[in-house]
Design a protein around this motif. Sequence first.
Motif, short mmCIF file in Angstrom:
data_model
loop_
_atom_site.label_atom_id
_atom_site.label_comp_id
_atom_site.label_asym_id
_atom_site.label_seq_id
_atom_site.Cartn_x
_atom_site.Cartn_y
_atom_site.Cartn_z
N ALA A 138 0.67 -1.15 -0.14
CA ALA A 138 0.27 0.01 -0.22
C ALA A 138 1.42 1.03 -0.01
O ALA A 138 0.78 2.37 -0.68
CB ALA A 138 -1.02 0.37 0.89
N GLY A 139 1.60 0.92 0.43
CA GLY A 139 2.96 2.03 0.98
C GLY A 139 3.54 3.06 -0.69
O GLY A 139 3.46 4.30 -1.14
N VAL A 140 4.24 1.86 -1.10
CA VAL A 140 4.79 1.71 -2.58
C VAL A 140 3.71 2.43 -3.76
O VAL A 140 3.73 2.58 -4.11
CB VAL A 140 5.62 0.32 -2.53
N GLY A 141 2.25 1.72 -3.84
CA GLY A 141 0.74 2.23 -4.56
C GLY A 141 0.64 3.66 -4.33
O GLY A 141 1.03 4.73 -5.16
N LEU A 142 1.10 4.21 -2.96
CA LEU A 142 0.90 6.16 -2.59
C LEU A 142 2.05 6.56 -3.40
O LEU A 142 1.50 7.19 -4.01
CB LEU A 142 0.69 5.88 -0.81
N LEU A 143 3.44 6.13 -2.86
CA LEU A 143 4.45 6.82 -3.16
C LEU A 143 4.49 6.77 -4.61
O LEU A 143 4.40 7.87 -5.07
CB LEU A 143 5.52 5.92 -2.31
N ALA A 144 4.14 5.45 -5.01
CA ALA A 144 4.37 6.15 -6.46
C ALA A 144 2.90 6.59 -6.82
O ALA A 144 2.76 6.36 -9.13
CB ALA A 144 4.11 4.71 -7.15
N GLY A 145 1.78 6.77 -6.72
CA GLY A 145 0.64 7.46 -7.47
C GLY A 145 0.93 8.70 -7.00
O GLY A 145 0.15 9.09 -8.17
N VAL A 146 1.09 9.20 -5.94
CA VAL A 146 2.02 11.14 -6.09
C VAL A 146 2.23 11.45 -7.03
O VAL A 146 1.69 12.52 -7.53
CB VAL A 146 2.01 10.94 -4.75
N ILE A 147 3.48 11.32 -7.91
CA ILE A 147 3.68 12.12 -8.81
C ILE A 147 3.09 12.70 -9.72
O ILE A 147 3.01 13.26 -10.20
CB ILE A 147 5.23 11.48 -9.08
N PRO A 148 2.52 10.76 -10.62
CA PRO A 148 1.62 10.82 -11.54
C PRO A 148 -0.08 11.87 -11.64
O PRO A 148 -0.42 12.49 -12.50
CB PRO A 148 1.58 9.22 -11.97
N ALA A 149 0.01 11.50 -10.20
CA ALA A 149 -1.23 12.38 -9.93
C ALA A 149 -1.47 13.98 -9.79
O ALA A 149 -1.59 14.62 -10.77
CB ALA A 149 -1.60 12.05 -9.10
N TRP A 150 -0.02 14.54 -10.25
CA TRP A 150 0.44 15.77 -9.67
C TRP A 150 0.39 16.31 -10.82
O TRP A 150 0.19 17.06 -11.07
CB TRP A 150 1.62 16.06 -8.31
N ARG A 151 1.65 15.41 -12.09
CA ARG A 151 1.36 15.49 -12.96
C ARG A 151 0.02 15.43 -13.95
O ARG A 151 0.14 16.83 -14.79
CB ARG A 151 2.57 14.83 -14.06
#
Length: 402
Positions: free
Chosen positions: A377-390
């Motif tokens: 879950a932590g990896v998914g959260l970290l890996a999703g923040v940057i694409p979401a911001w983009r």
Amino acid sequence: MLRSVIAGIVLAFAGSRANVSRTILSCAGIVVGVGALITVVTAGDVGERFATSYTEANFGVAATMQVDVTAEVADVEALETDLQRAGGQAVSLAAYPSGTVLVRSGGQVIPDVETTVVDAALGDIRRLNMREGRWFTEADTESLAPVLVVNEVLADQIGDSADLQIGGSEWRDVRVVGVVEGTALDSGWSSAYLLRSPASVDIAYPGAEPDGQGIQLSYAVRVDPGDADEEAVHSRLASAAWRWGVDDPENAITVFRIDGAEEIEQLLFYLSLALLGIAGITLATGLLGVLNVGLVTVRERRRELATYRALGASRLTLFVAVVTESVVVSMVAGAVALASCYGLATAADALAADFLPPDVAVYVPFQAVLVGLGSAAGVGLLAGVIPAWRALSASVVAGLRE
């Protein structure tokens, strides 16, 4: 806000179903990383339980000391009382007989039987895994015949014979009350534990007084792990040595720790750090893979995301959609990794059952489940923040023109 969050979650699941190949690609790295992490935690748990079982069976539970008194002891009872006063929570004689002790079955002498004279309290000091029967009890000290517990090797040599005797110049019938699994102390050798009792004194210590006076003694002593200071125990015993007739306690008394719990704990700590480092690197690689796939996905979905924005979707809805999709992918990967680890643990337990102590099984512990799914879950959260911001920073007009 709640409405935006729910809408984002719905969009995330829709995006995952619509892009199955991308979802599988994102899962691959996470499956390996989370699987490695679960395997490390599982291996550490099995290793810790195995090391604990091994050391407790071979040397004693945590904070077990051996106390040797090489001078003649005039009052054994006073010595054993002072061993308890010095911090001993359980005290057992653990000495070799002073005379030659032989064992014979059906009139045939069994060669090379190593005999140790002990008390029933040794069962509270060492982990004694009984294959058959039981360990000694205090009631056995009243037996009119010497009482034995033998190891597996000697039990196989004895067979079904009920005619078992022990002695040297004279033979005495004995009772065998249990068979204990072999340890590193007697691996491959025939060994027996002889209970110290009035019925066995003349065999173990021929010519000695019934109370054991004049015998050089060795004891296994379990102390409080928080008070496992060899020098402190030695000092307490030395100060009371006059009570048992020892004139030179500094040289006559030896105290040293034999359980090895501290060394095993330190070894497991460093081994766990190394394995966690390897698992962390693998998991980080999986995170980068999910992040890379997420960035590519956001670029490919700019028109789709721009359309959502044009139709009234809020920035929060899109942010939640992208992050949730990443978390969902990672959690699916974590579940796959966990299921795989359960299967591997079951297979490993079946293969290793003959090589592990009976109380040590291979299984995925609860903490490994928490670490595995939590890290996914932590990896998914970290890996999703940057694409979401983009995704949020992209122009809606430019996205619609693509």
